[in-house]
Enzyme design. Sequence first.
Site, short mmCIF file in Angstrom:
data_model
loop_
_atom_site.label_atom_id
_atom_site.label_comp_id
_atom_site.label_asym_id
_atom_site.label_seq_id
_atom_site.Cartn_x
_atom_site.Cartn_y
_atom_site.Cartn_z
N ASP A 67 39.33 36.68 57.44
CA ASP A 67 38.74 38.02 57.41
C ASP A 67 37.28 37.99 57.85
OD1 ASP A 67 37.94 36.58 55.20
OD2 ASP A 67 38.94 37.83 53.74
N ASP A 136 39.35 41.01 41.88
CA ASP A 136 40.37 42.05 41.67
C ASP A 136 41.76 41.53 42.04
OD1 ASP A 136 40.24 41.89 44.41
OD2 ASP A 136 39.65 43.97 44.75
N HIS A 138 42.56 39.95 44.83
CA HIS A 138 42.91 39.99 46.26
C HIS A 138 43.01 38.60 46.87
CE1 HIS A 138 38.33 40.46 47.38
NE2 HIS A 138 38.66 39.19 47.47
N GLU A 143 43.05 44.41 49.26
CA GLU A 143 42.62 45.00 48.00
C GLU A 143 43.82 45.57 47.24
OE1 GLU A 143 39.95 43.89 47.30
OE2 GLU A 143 38.21 44.90 48.14
C1 F6R Z 1 37.13 35.19 52.01
C2 F6R Z 1 38.29 35.79 51.37
C3 F6R Z 1 38.20 36.35 49.98
C4 F6R Z 1 37.60 35.35 49.00
C5 F6R Z 1 37.55 35.94 47.59
C6 F6R Z 1 36.89 34.99 46.60
O1 F6R Z 1 37.45 34.76 53.31
O2 F6R Z 1 39.31 35.85 51.97
O3 F6R Z 1 39.47 36.73 49.56
O4 F6R Z 1 38.37 34.18 49.01
O5 F6R Z 1 36.87 37.16 47.60
O6 F6R Z 1 35.56 34.82 46.96
P1 F6R Z 1 34.66 33.72 46.23
O7 F6R Z 1 35.20 32.40 46.63
O8 F6R Z 1 33.27 33.94 46.80
O9 F6R Z 1 34.75 33.98 44.78
#
Ligand code: F6R
Length: 263
Positions: A67, A136, A138, A143
């Site tokens: 992403d 959340d 994801h 989301e």
């Molecule tokens: C990032 C991604 C997100 C993160 C998630 C956790 O490429 O795909 O889904 O993996 O938001 O983020 P952190 O590791 O910063 O807690």
Amino acid sequence: MEVIITDSYEEMSQVAAGIIASEIRRKHDLVLGLATGDTPRGTYEELVRLHRSEGLDFSKATTFNLDEYLGLSPVHENSYNYAMQRMLFDHVNINPSNVYVPQGNTDDPEEFCHWYEKKISEAGGIDLQVLGLGGDGHIAFNEPGSSLAGRTRVKALCKQTIEDNARFFDSPDDVPRLALTMGVGTILEARKILLIASGLKKADMVAAFIEGPVTSHITASALQIHTHATVVLDQEAASKLARADYYNWVRDNKHLVQKHVGR
Ligand code: F6R
């Protein structure tokens, strides 16, 4: 699903990097899906160490990132593109023409998303997809409420993700509201999946996505229908799992389990 509970963030990172490294050694032209964020920092550090000290070879590998924030150019210091260069790509022998990260400043997001899916399929599909876990629930930027069959597309970020990710920006108002993201359907097509999560703040979501129902409101729960998903956790992230003893028994008896039992 295989659940591996480690003692610390460092051990989680080493175990995750070990899984990725053994896939690269097994198949030199591995197609690797990558995640950004805080959680994989230690994993990427360990991969860089393995490259430097053991010659782990990325020269034939291809990578696809999950992403990117819509509107940020690849050189913007808050872009995922920039973060990946700093964390991994600048430090290993990957061929830059084999590195794909969604382009946040594309003029035509819809066309770009079609192109990205096409590139994944032309590469032969993703062999191993690395994932983090959002606060959340994801995966990538899928989301709550995202289709579990969704493909790469533009998604609006929800309030919690904007607040969680504000730590990387000067203020929450600077966090982009939209992102380009692989869909859950895209992710589920990867041959193998590796999700990592650490810290107490992820513990409720870890328990919900592993032991709760499959629901589009916690998109990580879709991993329950994948046939080769591995989850590596530290103690804190695993602290609310009801069946930790069972997962630990399976890990400690892997020699028995690998012979006879599926995931
Ligand atoms: C990032 C991604 C997100 C993160 C998630 C956790 O490429 O795909 O889904 O993996 O938001 O983020 P952190 O590791 O910063 O807690």
